[in-house]
Design an enzyme around this catalytic site. Structure first.
Site, PDB file in Angstrom:
ATOM      1  N   GLU A  18       0.869  -1.185   0.000  1.00 51.29           N
ATOM      2  CA  GLU A  18       0.000   0.000   0.000  1.00 51.29           C
ATOM      3  C   GLU A  18       0.899   1.227   0.000  1.00 51.29           C
ATOM      4  O   GLU A  18       1.759   1.372   0.853  1.00 51.29           O
ATOM      5  CB  GLU A  18      -0.932  -0.021   1.223  1.00 51.29           C
ATOM      6  CG  GLU A  18      -1.753   1.230   1.435  1.00 51.29           C
ATOM      7  CD  GLU A  18      -2.572   1.673   0.225  1.00 51.29           C
ATOM      8  OE1 GLU A  18      -3.335   0.875  -0.338  1.00 51.29           O
ATOM      9  OE2 GLU A  18      -2.431   2.855  -0.172  1.00 51.29           O
ATOM     10  N   ASP A  26      -5.282  -4.573  -7.930  1.00 54.75           N
ATOM     11  CA  ASP A  26      -6.520  -3.781  -7.822  1.00 54.75           C
ATOM     12  C   ASP A  26      -6.176  -2.288  -7.725  1.00 54.75           C
ATOM     13  O   ASP A  26      -6.369  -1.658  -6.673  1.00 54.75           O
ATOM     14  CB  ASP A  26      -7.279  -4.263  -6.563  1.00 54.75           C
ATOM     15  CG  ASP A  26      -8.601  -3.562  -6.364  1.00 54.75           C
ATOM     16  OD1 ASP A  26      -9.124  -2.965  -7.329  1.00 54.75           O
ATOM     17  OD2 ASP A  26      -9.116  -3.600  -5.235  1.00 54.75           O
TER      18      ASP A  26
HETATM   19  C1  LIG Z   1      -8.951   0.224  -5.214  1.00 55.87           C
HETATM   20  S1  LIG Z   1      -8.059   0.546  -3.773  1.00 55.87           S
HETATM   21  C2  LIG Z   1      -7.732  -1.037  -3.130  1.00 55.87           C
HETATM   22  C3  LIG Z   1      -8.876  -1.733  -2.534  1.00 55.87           C
HETATM   23  C4  LIG Z   1      -8.529  -3.091  -1.958  1.00 55.87           C
HETATM   24  N1  LIG Z   1      -7.759  -3.907  -2.889  1.00 55.87           N
HETATM   25  C5  LIG Z   1      -9.787  -3.850  -1.589  1.00 55.87           C
HETATM   26  O1  LIG Z   1     -10.318  -4.603  -2.439  1.00 55.87           O
HETATM   27  O2  LIG Z   1     -10.241  -3.732  -0.449  1.00 55.87           O
HETATM   28  C6  LIG Z   1      -6.462   0.974  -4.400  1.00 55.87           C
HETATM   29  C7  LIG Z   1      -5.414   1.252  -3.324  1.00 55.87           C
HETATM   30  O3  LIG Z   1      -4.137   1.328  -3.966  1.00 55.87           O
HETATM   31  C8  LIG Z   1      -3.349   2.305  -3.295  1.00 55.87           C
HETATM   32  N2  LIG Z   1      -2.294   2.656  -4.275  1.00 55.87           N
HETATM   33  C9  LIG Z   1      -2.284   3.616  -5.222  1.00 55.87           C
HETATM   34  N3  LIG Z   1      -1.193   3.507  -5.996  1.00 55.87           N
HETATM   35  C10 LIG Z   1      -0.491   2.444  -5.534  1.00 55.87           C
HETATM   36  C11 LIG Z   1       0.699   1.792  -5.941  1.00 55.87           C
HETATM   37  N4  LIG Z   1       1.412   2.222  -7.000  1.00 55.87           N
HETATM   38  N5  LIG Z   1       1.115   0.708  -5.249  1.00 55.87           N
HETATM   39  C12 LIG Z   1       0.410   0.255  -4.182  1.00 55.87           C
HETATM   40  N6  LIG Z   1      -0.744   0.822  -3.743  1.00 55.87           N
HETATM   41  C13 LIG Z   1      -1.188   1.894  -4.417  1.00 55.87           C
HETATM   42  C14 LIG Z   1      -4.340   3.387  -2.960  1.00 55.87           C
HETATM   43  O4  LIG Z   1      -3.877   4.186  -1.899  1.00 55.87           O
HETATM   44  C15 LIG Z   1      -5.589   2.563  -2.572  1.00 55.87           C
HETATM   45  O5  LIG Z   1      -5.605   2.311  -1.204  1.00 55.87           O
END
Ligand SMILES: C[S@@+](CC[C@H](N)C(=O)[O-])C[C@H]1O[C@@H](n2cnc3c(N)ncnc32)[C@H](O)[C@@H]1O
Length: 275
Positions: free
Chosen positions: A113, A159
């Site tokens: 994250e 995701d």
């Molecule tokens: C759609 S949400 C995830 C929801 C989670 N997978 C669920 O199903 O409960 C996307 C998340 O990715 C994080 N994020 C954004 N860019 C990222 C990156 N390059 N690597 C890892 N996390 C990232 C955001 O802060 C956010 O919390």
């Protein structure tokens, strides 16, 4: 990084994604051999649906809350609802908590994250859990570092928030690199369906990877003609377990009815291969 999943937790798209996630995770239990799960864009783990942010959009109202209060037959969703109902009232589990619910003592979970506050919340949630490792790192970088898992059995959830214009391209590149490292893993990728043009391009690019088995799942609440609106939710499943499509399709058809998406539809297609 403006995206915060709390505004969308438990919406129709989360229900579809997390329901299919539970189906795939159950399949991993068919063998004793240990596995690793990698969740590349993890979020905060658990969401308070009574928080100001969640109530601002109230998206759970036409998602998980509708399913929980439905009088229709919900037997398809038994395992998924079991995980939801283990949470404190008013809280909805994100993918890390759902994945954790499917770990046996021999299995491990890796979470990436990037948002500093969300990373901290997630770290607090899994504090002292020896089977879970939380990384403050870009999800695609984690894939490079972690694949192949030492168990040689694994599930990968990708995701992303789709804040970047080129996210579809990044996904294709990420999958290419990951598949080179670990061709036998099961991968599930989430993507938004607004209008069809970027989806067609995405599918064409995925086909170009020449991965033998890719199943696509589309769940539309409305025909995809308004690009500014989340009309549907999509999943790419690489190396889907045998006949999983026969479980997914009728359940999602039922979900359309429960959600009362009268203009909606479900479409499953083999982008590559078939089983
Ligand atoms: C759609 S949400 C995830 C929801 C989670 N997978 C669920 O199903 O409960 C996307 C998340 O990715 C994080 N994020 C954004 N860019 C990222 C990156 N390059 N690597 C890892 N996390 C990232 C955001 O802060 C956010 O919390």
């Amino acid at each position: 990084m403006n995206y915060r999943h709390i505004y969308h937790a438990g919406n129709f798209s989360d229900v579809v994604k997390h329901y299919v996630l539970t189906l795939l995770l159950q399949k991993l239990h068919e063998k004793e051999k240990a596995f690793s799960i990698i969740d590349t864009h993890a979020g905060i783990g658990v969401y308070n649906l009574q928080s100001q942010q969640a109530l601002k959009t109230n998206e759970a109202q036409e998602g998980i809350l509708k399913l929980l209060h439905s009088s229709q037959d919900r037997s398809f969703f038994e395992q998924y609802l079991k995980v939801i109902q283990k949470q404190k009232t008013g809280f909805y589990p994100g993918s890390p908590v759902i994945c954790r619910a499917f770990l046996r003592s021999q299995d491990r979970l890796w979470l990436s994250e990037l948002h500093p506050e969300d990373f901290q919340s997630l770290t607090r949630y899994f504090d002292k859990d020896p089977q879970v490792k939380v990384l403050h790192q870009d999800g695609y970088t984690s894939l490079k570092a972690l694949l192949p898992p030492r168990e040689k059995r694994g599930f990968i959830l990708i995701d992303p928030p789709f804040e970047e214009r080129n996210e579809f391209k990044t996904l294709v590149n990420g999958l290419r690199e990951s598949y080179k490292r670990f061709a036998t893993g099961i991968y599930m990728i989430w993507f938004p369906i607004k209008d069809l043009k970027p989806i067609k391009e995405f599918y064409a690019a995925l086909k170009g990877l020449e991965i033998p088995k890719i199943l696509t799942v589309e769940f539309l609440r409305k025909p995809p003609i308004t690009p500014e609106f989340l009309n549907g939710t999509g999943l790419i499943i690489v190396n889907p377990p045998w006949k999983i499509q026969e479980k997914i399709e009728p359940a999602l058809e039922r979900l359309l009815k429960i959600f009362e998406f009268t203009e909606g539809y479900v479409r499953l297609e083999w982008l590559c291969g078939e089983n």
